[in-house]
Design a protein around this motif. Structure first.
Motif, PDB file in Angstrom:
ATOM      1  N   VAL A  16       0.861  -1.182   0.000  1.00 28.39           N
ATOM      2  CA  VAL A  16       0.000   0.000   0.000  1.00 28.39           C
ATOM      3  C   VAL A  16       0.898   1.233   0.000  1.00 28.39           C
ATOM      4  CG1 VAL A  16      -0.234   0.326   2.509  1.00 28.39           C
ATOM      5  CG2 VAL A  16      -2.127   0.965   1.017  1.00 28.39           C
ATOM      6  N   ARG A  17       0.354   2.344  -0.473  1.00 22.83           N
ATOM      7  CA  ARG A  17       1.068   3.628  -0.464  1.00 22.83           C
ATOM      8  C   ARG A  17       0.167   4.674   0.171  1.00 22.83           C
ATOM      9  NH1 ARG A  17       2.125   0.836  -4.818  1.00 22.83           N
ATOM     10  NH2 ARG A  17       4.287   0.503  -5.421  1.00 22.83           N
ATOM     11  N   PHE A  18       0.756   5.477   1.029  1.00 23.27           N
ATOM     12  CA  PHE A  18       0.029   6.558   1.684  1.00 23.27           C
ATOM     13  C   PHE A  18       0.641   7.884   1.250  1.00 23.27           C
ATOM     14  CE2 PHE A  18      -0.059   2.943   4.661  1.00 23.27           C
ATOM     15  CZ  PHE A  18      -1.422   2.751   4.763  1.00 23.27           C
ATOM     16  N   ALA A  19      -0.179   8.776   0.719  1.00 15.19           N
ATOM     17  CA  ALA A  19       0.293  10.103   0.326  1.00 15.19           C
ATOM     18  C   ALA A  19       0.196  11.037   1.529  1.00 15.19           C
ATOM     19  CB  ALA A  19      -0.543  10.645  -0.829  1.00 15.19           C
ATOM     20  N   CYS A  20       1.292  11.699   1.835  1.00 14.11           N
ATOM     21  CA  CYS A  20       1.342  12.650   2.944  1.00 14.11           C
ATOM     22  C   CYS A  20       1.464  14.064   2.381  1.00 14.11           C
ATOM     23  CB  CYS A  20       2.538  12.334   3.841  1.00 14.11           C
ATOM     24  SG  CYS A  20       2.451  10.689   4.595  1.00 14.11           S
ATOM     25  N   LYS A  21       1.264  15.054   3.222  1.00 17.39           N
ATOM     26  CA  LYS A  21       1.330  16.454   2.786  1.00 17.39           C
ATOM     27  C   LYS A  21       2.738  16.862   2.395  1.00 17.39           C
ATOM     28  CE  LYS A  21      -2.627  17.899   5.465  1.00 17.39           C
ATOM     29  NZ  LYS A  21      -3.125  18.667   6.594  1.00 17.39           N
ATOM     30  N   GLY A  22       3.716  16.298   3.041  1.00 18.63           N
ATOM     31  CA  GLY A  22       5.102  16.643   2.759  1.00 18.63           C
ATOM     32  C   GLY A  22       6.039  15.653   3.417  1.00 18.63           C
ATOM     33  N   PHE A  23       7.325  15.925   3.300  1.00 19.67           N
ATOM     34  CA  PHE A  23       8.336  15.002   3.805  1.00 19.67           C
ATOM     35  C   PHE A  23       8.242  14.809   5.316  1.00 19.67           C
ATOM     36  CE2 PHE A  23      12.668  14.058   5.343  1.00 19.67           C
ATOM     37  CZ  PHE A  23      12.849  12.835   4.711  1.00 19.67           C
ATOM     38  N   ASN A  24       8.069  15.880   6.072  1.00 16.43           N
ATOM     39  CA  ASN A  24       8.004  15.745   7.535  1.00 16.43           C
ATOM     40  C   ASN A  24       6.827  14.875   7.967  1.00 16.43           C
ATOM     41  OD1 ASN A  24      10.304  17.276   7.920  1.00 16.43           O
ATOM     42  ND2 ASN A  24       9.175  19.181   8.186  1.00 16.43           N
ATOM     43  N   ASP A  25       5.684  15.046   7.312  1.00 16.16           N
ATOM     44  CA  ASP A  25       4.528  14.205   7.622  1.00 16.16           C
ATOM     45  C   ASP A  25       4.802  12.741   7.253  1.00 16.16           C
ATOM     46  OD1 ASP A  25       2.972  16.290   8.636  1.00 16.16           O
ATOM     47  OD2 ASP A  25       2.085  16.733   6.678  1.00 16.16           O
ATOM     48  N   ALA A  26       5.504  12.530   6.158  1.00 12.71           N
ATOM     49  CA  ALA A  26       5.845  11.168   5.736  1.00 12.71           C
ATOM     50  C   ALA A  26       6.774  10.509   6.750  1.00 12.71           C
ATOM     51  CB  ALA A  26       6.477  11.182   4.345  1.00 12.71           C
ATOM     52  N   VAL A  27       7.752  11.264   7.250  1.00 10.67           N
ATOM     53  CA  VAL A  27       8.670  10.722   8.256  1.00 10.67           C
ATOM     54  C   VAL A  27       7.905  10.364   9.530  1.00 10.67           C
ATOM     55  CG1 VAL A  27      10.612  11.273   9.771  1.00 10.67           C
ATOM     56  CG2 VAL A  27      10.721  11.854   7.346  1.00 10.67           C
ATOM     57  N   THR A  28       7.001  11.229   9.941  1.00 12.77           N
ATOM     58  CA  THR A  28       6.189  10.968  11.137  1.00 12.77           C
ATOM     59  C   THR A  28       5.358   9.700  10.954  1.00 12.77           C
ATOM     60  OG1 THR A  28       6.092  13.307  11.704  1.00 12.77           O
ATOM     61  CG2 THR A  28       4.375  11.891  12.635  1.00 12.77           C
ATOM     62  N   LEU A  29       4.721   9.563   9.796  1.00 12.56           N
ATOM     63  CA  LEU A  29       3.917   8.377   9.530  1.00 12.56           C
ATOM     64  C   LEU A  29       4.791   7.131   9.504  1.00 12.56           C
ATOM     65  CD1 LEU A  29       1.252   6.998   8.862  1.00 12.56           C
ATOM     66  CD2 LEU A  29       1.661   7.581   6.453  1.00 12.56           C
ATOM     67  N   LEU A  30       5.940   7.204   8.855  1.00 10.61           N
ATOM     68  CA  LEU A  30       6.852   6.069   8.812  1.00 10.61           C
ATOM     69  C   LEU A  30       7.240   5.637  10.223  1.00 10.61           C
ATOM     70  CD1 LEU A  30       9.687   5.372   6.400  1.00 10.61           C
ATOM     71  CD2 LEU A  30      10.169   5.288   8.828  1.00 10.61           C
ATOM     72  N   GLN A  31       7.540   6.591  11.079  1.00 17.15           N
ATOM     73  CA  GLN A  31       7.916   6.267  12.458  1.00 17.15           C
ATOM     74  C   GLN A  31       6.754   5.618  13.207  1.00 17.15           C
ATOM     75  OE1 GLN A  31       9.228  10.215  13.580  1.00 17.15           O
ATOM     76  NE2 GLN A  31      11.374   9.591  13.479  1.00 17.15           N
ATOM     77  N   GLU A  32       5.533   6.117  13.015  1.00 17.76           N
ATOM     78  CA  GLU A  32       4.365   5.527  13.671  1.00 17.76           C
ATOM     79  C   GLU A  32       4.157   4.088  13.217  1.00 17.76           C
ATOM     80  OE1 GLU A  32       0.841   7.910  13.251  1.00 17.76           O
ATOM     81  OE2 GLU A  32       1.894   9.720  13.889  1.00 17.76           O
ATOM     82  N   ILE A  33       4.298   3.852  11.918  1.00 17.19           N
ATOM     83  CA  ILE A  33       4.128   2.501  11.390  1.00 17.19           C
ATOM     84  C   ILE A  33       5.221   1.584  11.930  1.00 17.19           C
ATOM     85  CG2 ILE A  33       4.172   1.085   9.297  1.00 17.19           C
ATOM     86  CD1 ILE A  33       2.900   3.550   7.844  1.00 17.19           C
ATOM     87  N   ALA A  34       6.447   2.077  11.971  1.00 16.76           N
ATOM     88  CA  ALA A  34       7.565   1.277  12.473  1.00 16.76           C
ATOM     89  C   ALA A  34       7.359   0.894  13.937  1.00 16.76           C
ATOM     90  CB  ALA A  34       8.877   2.037  12.296  1.00 16.76           C
ATOM     91  N   MET A  35       6.918   1.829  14.767  1.00 15.93           N
ATOM     92  CA  MET A  35       6.680   1.531  16.187  1.00 15.93           C
ATOM     93  C   MET A  35       5.527   0.542  16.354  1.00 15.93           C
ATOM     94  SD  MET A  35       7.482   5.094  18.218  1.00 15.93           S
ATOM     95  CE  MET A  35       6.222   6.027  17.379  1.00 15.93           C
ATOM     96  N   PHE A  36       4.456   0.734  15.593  1.00 15.21           N
ATOM     97  CA  PHE A  36       3.314  -0.170  15.619  1.00 15.21           C
ATOM     98  C   PHE A  36       3.752  -1.594  15.260  1.00 15.21           C
ATOM     99  CE2 PHE A  36       0.446  -2.113  12.420  1.00 15.21           C
ATOM    100  CZ  PHE A  36      -0.542  -2.590  13.259  1.00 15.21           C
ATOM    101  N   ALA A  37       4.518  -1.732  14.185  1.00 11.40           N
ATOM    102  CA  ALA A  37       4.965  -3.052  13.726  1.00 11.40           C
ATOM    103  C   ALA A  37       5.937  -3.694  14.711  1.00 11.40           C
ATOM    104  CB  ALA A  37       5.607  -2.924  12.346  1.00 11.40           C
ATOM    105  N   ALA A  38       6.818  -2.897  15.286  1.00 11.49           N
ATOM    106  CA  ALA A  38       7.787  -3.428  16.250  1.00 11.49           C
ATOM    107  C   ALA A  38       7.082  -3.983  17.486  1.00 11.49           C
ATOM    108  CB  ALA A  38       8.789  -2.346  16.641  1.00 11.49           C
ATOM    109  N   ARG A  39       6.027  -3.311  17.928  1.00  9.11           N
ATOM    110  CA  ARG A  39       5.261  -3.804  19.090  1.00  9.11           C
ATOM    111  C   ARG A  39       4.657  -5.171  18.806  1.00  9.11           C
ATOM    112  NH1 ARG A  39       3.679   1.602  19.534  1.00  9.11           N
ATOM    113  NH2 ARG A  39       1.758   1.204  18.405  1.00  9.11           N
ATOM    114  N   GLU A  40       4.266  -5.397  17.575  1.00 11.01           N
ATOM    115  CA  GLU A  40       3.665  -6.683  17.187  1.00 11.01           C
ATOM    116  C   GLU A  40       4.722  -7.726  16.813  1.00 11.01           C
ATOM    117  OE1 GLU A  40       0.582  -7.468  17.459  1.00 11.01           O
ATOM    118  OE2 GLU A  40      -0.218  -5.485  17.889  1.00 11.01           O
TER     119      GLU A  40
END
Length: 115
Positions: free
Chosen positions: A42-66
Protein backbone atom coordinates in the motif's frame (compact mmCIF):
# COMPACT_ATOMS: atom_id res chain seq x y z
CA UNK A 1 -13.78 -12.93 12.50
CA UNK A 2 -12.37 -9.57 11.39
CA UNK A 3 -8.69 -9.89 10.44
CA UNK A 4 -7.68 -6.88 12.54
CA UNK A 5 -8.91 -8.60 15.71
CA UNK A 6 -6.99 -11.83 15.10
CA UNK A 7 -3.81 -12.58 17.02
CA UNK A 8 -0.43 -12.71 15.33
CA UNK A 9 0.95 -16.27 15.21
CA UNK A 10 4.48 -16.38 16.62
CA UNK A 11 5.45 -19.75 15.10
CA UNK A 12 4.90 -18.82 11.47
CA UNK A 13 8.44 -19.80 10.43
CA UNK A 14 7.36 -23.45 10.57
CA UNK A 15 4.41 -22.96 8.21
CA UNK A 16 4.01 -22.88 4.45
CA UNK A 17 3.29 -19.60 2.64
CA UNK A 18 -0.30 -18.89 1.75
CA UNK A 19 -1.49 -20.38 -1.53
CA UNK A 20 -2.72 -18.22 -4.41
CA UNK A 21 -6.29 -19.22 -3.51
CA UNK A 22 -5.83 -18.24 0.14
CA UNK A 23 -4.33 -14.90 -0.91
CA UNK A 24 -7.21 -14.27 -3.31
CA UNK A 25 -9.68 -15.04 -0.52
CA UNK A 26 -7.94 -12.66 1.92
CA UNK A 27 -7.30 -9.69 -0.41
CA UNK A 28 -10.92 -8.39 -0.19
CA UNK A 29 -10.42 -8.14 3.58
CA UNK A 30 -7.77 -5.42 3.00
CA UNK A 31 -9.28 -3.37 0.14
CA UNK A 32 -6.67 -0.59 0.06
CA UNK A 33 -3.87 -3.14 -0.39
CA UNK A 34 -2.61 -4.83 -3.55
CA UNK A 35 -0.41 -7.77 -4.40
CA UNK A 36 2.85 -6.65 -6.03
CA UNK A 37 5.58 -9.17 -6.81
CA UNK A 38 4.32 -11.45 -4.05
CA UNK A 39 4.22 -8.69 -1.41
CA UNK A 40 1.12 -7.12 0.16
CA UNK A 41 1.55 -3.39 -0.58
CA UNK A 42 0.00 0.00 0.00
CA UNK A 43 1.07 3.63 -0.46
CA UNK A 44 0.03 6.56 1.68
CA UNK A 45 0.29 10.10 0.33
CA UNK A 46 1.34 12.65 2.94
CA UNK A 47 1.33 16.45 2.79
CA UNK A 48 5.10 16.64 2.76
CA UNK A 49 8.34 15.00 3.81
CA UNK A 50 8.00 15.75 7.53
CA UNK A 51 4.53 14.20 7.62
CA UNK A 52 5.84 11.17 5.74
CA UNK A 53 8.67 10.72 8.26
CA UNK A 54 6.19 10.97 11.14
CA UNK A 55 3.92 8.38 9.53
CA UNK A 56 6.85 6.07 8.81
CA UNK A 57 7.92 6.27 12.46
CA UNK A 58 4.36 5.53 13.67
CA UNK A 59 4.13 2.50 11.39
CA UNK A 60 7.57 1.28 12.47
CA UNK A 61 6.68 1.53 16.19
CA UNK A 62 3.31 -0.17 15.62
CA UNK A 63 4.97 -3.05 13.73
CA UNK A 64 7.79 -3.43 16.25
CA UNK A 65 5.26 -3.80 19.09
CA UNK A 66 3.67 -6.68 17.19
CA UNK A 67 7.08 -8.16 16.31
CA UNK A 68 6.08 -8.40 12.64
CA UNK A 69 7.70 -5.66 10.60
CA UNK A 70 7.16 -4.62 6.98
CA UNK A 71 9.42 -3.27 4.32
CA UNK A 72 8.80 0.46 4.54
CA UNK A 73 10.14 3.59 2.91
CA UNK A 74 9.50 7.07 1.59
CA UNK A 75 9.55 7.88 -2.10
CA UNK A 76 8.98 11.11 -4.02
CA UNK A 77 9.48 12.94 -0.73
CA UNK A 78 5.96 12.37 0.57
CA UNK A 79 4.73 8.86 -0.28
CA UNK A 80 5.08 6.18 2.41
CA UNK A 81 5.24 2.70 0.93
CA UNK A 82 4.53 -0.35 3.08
CA UNK A 83 4.98 -3.96 1.98
CA UNK A 84 4.26 -7.01 4.12
CA UNK A 85 6.02 -10.28 3.36
CA UNK A 86 7.15 -13.08 5.65
CA UNK A 87 10.78 -13.67 4.69
CA UNK A 88 11.09 -16.65 7.07
CA UNK A 89 8.70 -18.64 4.85
CA UNK A 90 9.46 -17.03 1.51
CA UNK A 91 5.94 -15.75 0.95
CA UNK A 92 2.86 -14.25 2.51
CA UNK A 93 1.46 -15.47 5.80
CA UNK A 94 -1.85 -14.75 7.48
CA UNK A 95 0.14 -12.47 9.82
CA UNK A 96 0.84 -10.18 6.85
CA UNK A 97 -2.87 -9.79 6.19
CA UNK A 98 -3.64 -9.31 9.88
CA UNK A 99 -1.04 -6.54 10.12
CA UNK A 100 -2.30 -4.89 6.93
CA UNK A 101 -5.85 -4.89 8.33
CA UNK A 102 -4.68 -3.51 11.68
CA UNK A 103 -2.61 -0.80 10.03
CA UNK A 104 -5.49 0.22 7.77
CA UNK A 105 -7.85 0.38 10.73
CA UNK A 106 -5.35 2.38 12.77
CA UNK A 107 -4.71 4.90 10.00
CA UNK A 108 -8.41 5.33 9.22
CA UNK A 109 -8.96 6.22 12.87
CA UNK A 110 -5.93 8.56 12.81
CA UNK A 111 -7.12 10.34 9.67
CA UNK A 112 -10.83 10.18 10.41
CA UNK A 113 -11.54 8.85 6.93
CA UNK A 114 -10.29 6.63 4.17
CA UNK A 115 -6.69 5.80 3.46
Amino acid sequence: MDLSSESISPGVADTAPLTRREIADLLPEVPAWSLEEGHLCVRFACKGFNDAVTLLQEIAMFAARENHVPDIGICRGRIVEVAWYTYAIGGLSRNDFIMAARLSERLRARQGGTL
